[in-house]
Design a protein around this motif. Structure first.
Motif, PDB file in Angstrom:
ATOM      1  N   SER A 154      -2.664  -1.812  18.980  1.00 37.51           N
ATOM      2  CA  SER A 154      -2.772  -0.553  19.721  1.00 37.51           C
ATOM      3  C   SER A 154      -4.165   0.043  19.659  1.00 37.51           C
ATOM      4  N   GLY A 155      -4.956  -0.375  18.668  1.00 32.88           N
ATOM      5  CA  GLY A 155      -6.251   0.249  18.461  1.00 32.88           C
ATOM      6  C   GLY A 155      -6.168   1.527  17.651  1.00 32.88           C
ATOM      7  N   HIS A 156      -4.979   1.811  17.075  1.00 31.21           N
ATOM      8  CA  HIS A 156      -4.781   2.976  16.222  1.00 31.21           C
ATOM      9  C   HIS A 156      -4.745   2.506  14.766  1.00 31.21           C
ATOM     10  N   ILE A 157      -5.779   2.830  14.037  1.00 34.57           N
ATOM     11  CA  ILE A 157      -5.941   2.347  12.669  1.00 34.57           C
ATOM     12  C   ILE A 157      -5.022   3.113  11.723  1.00 34.57           C
ATOM     13  N   HIS A 158      -4.324   2.390  10.862  1.00 36.41           N
ATOM     14  CA  HIS A 158      -3.435   3.026   9.896  1.00 36.41           C
ATOM     15  C   HIS A 158      -4.172   3.499   8.649  1.00 36.41           C
ATOM     16  N   THR A 159      -5.125   2.684   8.183  1.00 42.56           N
ATOM     17  CA  THR A 159      -5.811   3.012   6.937  1.00 42.56           C
ATOM     18  C   THR A 159      -7.040   2.113   6.808  1.00 42.56           C
ATOM     19  N   GLN A 160      -7.823   2.377   5.777  1.00 40.75           N
ATOM     20  CA  GLN A 160      -8.890   1.471   5.393  1.00 40.75           C
ATOM     21  C   GLN A 160      -8.480   0.731   4.123  1.00 40.75           C
ATOM     22  N   ALA A 217      -3.813   0.298  -0.534  1.00 46.53           N
ATOM     23  CA  ALA A 217      -2.861   1.188  -1.194  1.00 46.53           C
ATOM     24  C   ALA A 217      -1.469   0.563  -1.190  1.00 46.53           C
ATOM     25  N   PRO A 218      -0.747   0.615  -2.315  1.00 44.72           N
ATOM     26  CA  PRO A 218       0.551  -0.085  -2.433  1.00 44.72           C
ATOM     27  C   PRO A 218       1.553   0.262  -1.345  1.00 44.72           C
ATOM     28  N   LYS A 219       1.550   1.495  -0.812  1.00 43.72           N
ATOM     29  CA  LYS A 219       2.555   1.860   0.183  1.00 43.72           C
ATOM     30  C   LYS A 219       2.464   1.007   1.437  1.00 43.72           C
ATOM     31  N   TRP A 220       1.275   0.476   1.731  1.00 45.06           N
ATOM     32  CA  TRP A 220       1.120  -0.343   2.936  1.00 45.06           C
ATOM     33  C   TRP A 220       1.604  -1.765   2.735  1.00 45.06           C
ATOM     34  N   MET A 221       1.784  -2.172   1.471  1.00 44.37           N
ATOM     35  CA  MET A 221       2.241  -3.528   1.206  1.00 44.37           C
ATOM     36  C   MET A 221       3.678  -3.750   1.664  1.00 44.37           C
ATOM     37  N   ASN A 222       4.417  -2.670   1.922  1.00 43.72           N
ATOM     38  CA  ASN A 222       5.771  -2.813   2.477  1.00 43.72           C
ATOM     39  C   ASN A 222       5.757  -3.520   3.830  1.00 43.72           C
ATOM     40  N   TYR A 223       4.623  -3.456   4.520  1.00 35.93           N
ATOM     41  CA  TYR A 223       4.533  -3.997   5.877  1.00 35.93           C
ATOM     42  C   TYR A 223       3.705  -5.283   5.958  1.00 35.93           C
ATOM     43  N   ILE A 224       3.274  -5.785   4.821  1.00 35.25           N
ATOM     44  CA  ILE A 224       2.393  -6.957   4.807  1.00 35.25           C
ATOM     45  C   ILE A 224       3.121  -8.116   4.148  1.00 35.25           C
ATOM     46  N   GLU A 226      -1.893 -15.239   0.722  1.00 33.22           N
ATOM     47  CA  GLU A 226      -1.110 -14.840  -0.452  1.00 33.22           C
ATOM     48  C   GLU A 226      -1.106 -13.316  -0.613  1.00 33.22           C
ATOM     49  N   VAL A 227       0.018 -12.781  -1.048  1.00 32.65           N
ATOM     50  CA  VAL A 227       0.139 -11.332  -1.228  1.00 32.65           C
ATOM     51  C   VAL A 227       0.435 -11.004  -2.694  1.00 32.65           C
ATOM     52  N   SER A 228       0.052  -9.783  -3.092  1.00 31.80           N
ATOM     53  CA  SER A 228       0.373  -9.268  -4.426  1.00 31.80           C
ATOM     54  C   SER A 228       0.853  -7.837  -4.256  1.00 31.80           C
ATOM     55  N   ASP A 229       1.059  -7.141  -5.345  1.00 35.24           N
ATOM     56  CA  ASP A 229       1.515  -5.756  -5.264  1.00 35.24           C
ATOM     57  C   ASP A 229       0.435  -4.834  -4.716  1.00 35.24           C
ATOM     58  N   THR A 230      -0.822  -5.245  -4.836  1.00 35.97           N
ATOM     59  CA  THR A 230      -1.924  -4.351  -4.478  1.00 35.97           C
ATOM     60  C   THR A 230      -2.840  -4.886  -3.389  1.00 35.97           C
ATOM     61  N   GLY A 231      -2.506  -6.060  -2.821  1.00 45.21           N
ATOM     62  CA  GLY A 231      -3.391  -6.587  -1.795  1.00 45.21           C
ATOM     63  C   GLY A 231      -2.964  -7.950  -1.285  1.00 45.21           C
ATOM     64  N   PHE A 232      -3.891  -8.592  -0.581  1.00 48.42           N
ATOM     65  CA  PHE A 232      -3.574  -9.874   0.049  1.00 48.42           C
ATOM     66  C   PHE A 232      -4.859 -10.647   0.292  1.00 48.42           C
ATOM     67  N   MET A 233      -4.681 -11.929   0.632  1.00 47.37           N
ATOM     68  CA  MET A 233      -5.810 -12.815   0.897  1.00 47.37           C
ATOM     69  C   MET A 233      -5.933 -13.107   2.386  1.00 47.37           C
ATOM     70  N   LEU A 234      -7.159 -13.330   2.808  1.00 43.70           N
ATOM     71  CA  LEU A 234      -7.454 -13.838   4.148  1.00 43.70           C
ATOM     72  C   LEU A 234      -8.200 -15.152   4.007  1.00 43.70           C
ATOM     73  N   HIS A 235      -7.798 -16.141   4.774  1.00 46.10           N
ATOM     74  CA  HIS A 235      -8.463 -17.438   4.778  1.00 46.10           C
ATOM     75  C   HIS A 235      -9.073 -17.617   6.172  1.00 46.10           C
ATOM     76  N   LEU A 236     -10.396 -17.492   6.251  1.00 42.78           N
ATOM     77  CA  LEU A 236     -11.072 -17.417   7.543  1.00 42.78           C
ATOM     78  C   LEU A 236     -11.690 -18.752   7.934  1.00 42.78           C
ATOM     79  N   ASN A 290     -11.149  -1.782   8.514  1.00 42.54           N
ATOM     80  CA  ASN A 290     -10.067  -1.060   9.179  1.00 42.54           C
ATOM     81  C   ASN A 290      -8.811  -1.919   9.230  1.00 42.54           C
ATOM     82  N   ILE A 291      -7.674  -1.285   8.974  1.00 42.58           N
ATOM     83  CA  ILE A 291      -6.396  -1.993   8.924  1.00 42.58           C
ATOM     84  C   ILE A 291      -5.453  -1.431   9.984  1.00 42.58           C
ATOM     85  N   GLU A 292      -4.914  -2.315  10.815  1.00 47.68           N
ATOM     86  CA  GLU A 292      -3.794  -1.951  11.686  1.00 47.68           C
ATOM     87  C   GLU A 292      -2.610  -2.852  11.350  1.00 47.68           C
TER      88      GLU A 292
END
Length: 206
Positions: A100-106, A126-133, A150-160, A180-182
């Motif tokens: 959408s181009g509407h950023i949820h958080t950084q 932030a942990p609250k966003w991990m519910n959606y990742i 890979e995901v954890s309680d506090t973040g995730f990995m990107l393989h580019l 920026n995170i959407e």
């Protein structure tokens, strides 16, 4: 609406401060400005911005104070490159996922591993966003449609892959920088709906 397929990285050539906003001047190519009109939507680092003026392939955007606070455009400086995607045109191939181009958080870059075999970025959020990742789910990072590693309680990995690094500004970021995170909207709707249903069920079962 956007697809998360970045078309180019373009330089911010000037930033003018005004009351409650900043005006960004972004240098684009003739291919990107072809058919572009005032009032059109263009994603800058994943942020949906409205074109306010076009002058010799220089495109101007007014960025409101709330957007500057919520996104990394508030930290953007003259000379920085931003990921650019023009709005979705129906009838063309969609290679990413709908944004959408509407950023949820950084989120902050926690670590970078750059070897001959891979380029991995670890993102802390932030942990609250991990519910959606979710592992192998979609996420928008600076306007790029990417697959979650890979995901954890506090973040995730990107393989580019090299192509992503070549076409976007992700290789220009360092540890400690913000992106920026959407969140994928379909995932968010499903998770929030299930949580509401479970909450109601718990109330009725009491």
């Amino acid at each position: 609406m956007f697809t998360g397929i970045v078309q180019a990285t373009c330089e911010v050539v000037s930033i003018q401060q005004a009351a409650g906003l900043k005006t960004f001047e972004v240098a684009m190519t003739p291919e990107l400005t072809k058919g572009l009109v005032t009032g059109a939507s263009v994603a800058n680092n994943g942020v949906c911005l409205t074109v306010t003026k076009i002058l010799n392939d220089k495109v101007f955007f007014d960025v409101m104070e709330e957007t500057l606070t919520l996104t990394n455009l508030g930290q953007t400086q003259v000379g920085d490159n931003v990921n650019i995607e023009r709005s979705l045109t129906f009838g063309t191939e969609i290679g990413g996922h709908i944004l959408s181009g509407h950023i949820h958080t950084q989120a902050q870059i926690k670590s970078i591993s750059n070897t001959a075999e891979h380029y991995n970025i670890e993102i802390a959020i932030a942990p609250k966003w991990m519910n959606y990742i979710f592992y192998k789910g979609f996420i928008g990072i600076n306007g790029c449609s990417l697959t979650v590693g890979e995901v954890s309680d506090t973040g995730f990995m990107l393989h580019l892959i090299p192509e992503t690094l070549k076409l976007t500004n992700l290789s220009q970021f360092s540890v400690g920088d913000n992106v920026n995170i959407e969140i994928d909207s379909q995932t968010q709707v499903i998770v929030d709906t299930v949580e509401r249903i479970l909450a109601k069920k718990q109330l009725t079962d009491r």
